[in-house]
Design a protein around this motif. Structure first.
Motif, short mmCIF file in Angstrom:
data_model
loop_
_atom_site.label_atom_id
_atom_site.label_comp_id
_atom_site.label_asym_id
_atom_site.label_seq_id
_atom_site.Cartn_x
_atom_site.Cartn_y
_atom_site.Cartn_z
N GLU A 121 12.75 40.31 -43.01
CA GLU A 121 13.51 39.48 -43.96
C GLU A 121 14.32 38.40 -43.25
O GLU A 121 14.65 37.38 -43.84
CB GLU A 121 14.45 40.36 -44.79
CG GLU A 121 13.75 41.47 -45.57
CD GLU A 121 12.94 40.94 -46.74
OE1 GLU A 121 12.96 39.72 -46.99
OE2 GLU A 121 12.26 41.76 -47.39
N ALA A 122 14.67 38.65 -41.99
CA ALA A 122 15.48 37.69 -41.24
C ALA A 122 15.17 37.84 -39.75
O ALA A 122 14.83 38.93 -39.28
CB ALA A 122 16.96 37.92 -41.50
N PHE A 123 15.28 36.74 -39.03
CA PHE A 123 15.08 36.75 -37.59
C PHE A 123 16.41 36.96 -36.87
O PHE A 123 17.48 36.67 -37.41
CB PHE A 123 14.48 35.42 -37.14
CG PHE A 123 13.17 35.07 -37.80
CD1 PHE A 123 12.13 35.99 -37.85
CD2 PHE A 123 12.97 33.83 -38.39
CE1 PHE A 123 10.91 35.68 -38.46
CE2 PHE A 123 11.77 33.50 -39.00
CZ PHE A 123 10.74 34.43 -39.04
N THR A 124 16.33 37.47 -35.64
CA THR A 124 17.54 37.62 -34.84
C THR A 124 18.03 36.24 -34.40
O THR A 124 17.30 35.23 -34.47
CB THR A 124 17.27 38.47 -33.59
OG1 THR A 124 16.39 37.74 -32.71
CG2 THR A 124 16.63 39.80 -33.96
N ASP A 125 19.26 36.18 -33.93
CA ASP A 125 19.81 34.90 -33.46
C ASP A 125 18.97 34.32 -32.32
O ASP A 125 18.74 33.11 -32.26
CB ASP A 125 21.26 35.08 -33.00
CG ASP A 125 22.22 35.32 -34.17
OD1 ASP A 125 21.81 35.09 -35.34
OD2 ASP A 125 23.37 35.75 -33.92
#
Length: 373
Positions: A294-298
Motif C-alpha cells: 500500500e505504501a513504499f518505505t522512505d
C-alpha cells in the motif's frame, strides 16, 4: 490515424490543431506502428532484464541495435525514454549500421540533445561480416553490462539470419536477442519455438509482428491511457492547488490536453514497471490471500524519486527543452539538472509522484506486490 511510413510525420501531426482542438465531437490520435512495436517490446522484455534492483549495482544496461531504419530508431528512442534504473547508470546504446555516420547525423538533427540522455555510439558494420558478430559477442561478454541485441531489419529472413549468426558467435556469453518479424506466421513461429531442442529457445525472441501490434488493446492503449489520465489528473489537482492559471494548456482536462502532453503522461506511465522492478515488485490484478504493497518505505520513495527525475529529464531533452527560466513557450526550465541539485520543493514533488504509484495502479484494477522468492 495510423502512420507507418515516417516517424517525423508523427511529430508534425501531434502539433496540428486537429489533435489539440478536436473538442467533444472527435477524438483524434496518432498511431505509429514502429513506436507501438518498441513500446510493446520493452513491456514484454524489460530492457534491464529485471537485473538492476540495487542502487550500488555496478552494471550498465547495454542495448545493441542492428539496423537503424524506422524500427531501429523507434527502439532506440523508447529505450532512451525508459532506460533509467535503480543504480542511476546511464543507458548505453550501440547502433550498428552500414551507414552509421549518416544515421548518427540524422538522429542528432532531430534530437540535438540525445547525447545528454544516454551514451550512444554508431558503429559501421554489417550482419554478414564476421567482424560485426565478434564485436557483438565481445560486448555481450562484458561482466559489468546487461546486454541485449535488437535486430531491426525490415526483411524477416535477413533478421533471422543475422540473429542466428550472432547466436553462434556468442558462445558462453548470454545476451537476449530480439528479432523484428513482420508476420506472426512463418519465421516468427520458428523463432518463438519453445522446444528445448531448439538451440535458441529462451534467448531469441520475435517482436514487431503486425498481428500482435494491430490489436485493439495495443492500438488504443486503453490500459496505458487510463493510467496516464490518472497521472494527469493528479498533476492538475496539484498545479491548481498551487495557483496555476486555468489558461495553462498543461492543466487542461485530458480530453482537451494537447497530444504531445498526453504522450508525456504515457511515458511516465510506461516507466512505472521499471520503478517497480527496482523494488523487487510487480503489478497484477488483486490476488486472494496475497498482501499488496500500500505504501513504499522512505528509502524506496527516495530511490524512485531519483529514477523519476532522470526519466523526466530525458523526456524533456528529447522533446527539445533546454535549461533556463521556466518558459513553456520557449521550452526552457531550471529543473533540467541532476536530482541532488533540485530545490527541495521540486524533490518533494518527485517523491509525492512516486508515492502515488500504488493508488494510481488501483484505479486501473491492479495492485503492487512484492515478487515471491
Amino acid at each position: 490515424m495510423c502512420i507507418r511510413d515516417s516517424l517525423g510525420l508523427c511529430g508534425l501531426f501531434r502539433q496540428h490543431r486537429i489533435f489539440t482542438e478536436s473538442g467533444d465531437a472527435l477524438e483524434a490520435r496518432i498511431v505509429n506502428l514502429y513506436e507501438l512495436s518498441a513500446r510493446l517490446l520493452f513491456d514484454t522484455h524489460p530492457l534491464d532484464q529485471g537485473a538492476i534492483v540495487a542502487r550500488d549495482d555496478p552494471r550498465q544496461v547495454h542495448l545493441v541495435v542492428m539496423g537503424f531504419g524506422q524500427m531501429g530508431e523507434s527502439v532506440v528512442l523508447q529505450a532512451a525514454r525508459i532506460g533509467h534504473f535503480a543504480n542511476g547508470r546511464r543507458l548505453r546504446l550501440t547502433v550498428v549500421d552500414r551507414d552509421a555516420e549518416a544515421r548518427r547525423r540524422r538522429l542528432l538533427r532531430r534530437y540535438p540533445q540525445f547525447e545528454r540522455v544516454c551514451d550512444i555510439a554508431f558503429v559501421r558494420g554489417d550482419c554478414d561480416e564476421s567482424e560485426t558478430a565478434r564485436a557483438v559477442a565481445g560486448w555481450a561478454g562484458e561482466s559489468e553490462a546487461v546486454t541485449s541485441v535488437a535486430v531491426c531489419f525490415d526483411d524477416d529472413a535477413r533478421s533471422l539470419s543475422c540473429a542466428l549468426s550472432l547466436l553462434s558467435e556468442l558462445g558462453e556469453a548470454r545476451a537476449a536477442i530480439y528479432v523484428r518479424m513482420g508476420e506472426d506466421a512463418g519465421l516468427a513461429k520458428l523463432v518463438e519455438a519453445s522446444s528445448s531442442a531448439v538451440a535458441w529457445a529462451g534467448q531469441v525472441h520475435a517482436f514487431g509482428m503486425i498481428g500482435r501490434v494491430c490489436t485493439r488493446a495495443v492500438l488504443l492503449g486503453e490500459a496505458l491511457d487510463r493510467l496516464a489520465r490518472a497521472i494527469h489528473e493528479r498533476y492538475v489537482a496539484q498545479r491548481r492547488a498551487a495557483g496555476a492559471s486555468a489558461d495553462d494548456p498543461a492543466v487542461a482536462s485530458w480530453d482537451r490536453l494537447p497530444e504531445h502532453l498526453r504522450e508525456s503522461n504515457r511515458q511516465q506511465a510506461d516507466h512505472i514497471a521499471v520503478k517497480l522492478r527496482a523494488l523487487g515488485c510487480t503489478s497484477a490484478p488483486p490476488e486472494t490471500g496475497r498482501e499488496p504493497v500500500e505504501a513504499f518505505t522512505d528509502g524506496e520513495v527516495e530511490l524512485l524519486a531519483r529514477m523519476e527525475h532522470a526519466r523526466w529529464n530525458a523526456g524533456r531533452f528529447l522533446a527539445g527543452w533546454t535549461p533556463g527560466p521556466r518558459d513553456p513557450d520557449r521550452k526552457t526550465t531550471p529543473f533540467l539538472v541532476p536530482y541532488d541539485q533540485l530545490p527541495g520543493d521540486i524533490q518533494a514533488y518527485d517523491r509525492e509522484a512516486v508515492r502515488q504509484i500504488p493508488a494510481l495502479l488501483a484505479l486501473i484494477g491492479e495492485r503492487v506486490y512484492r515478487r515471491r522468492p
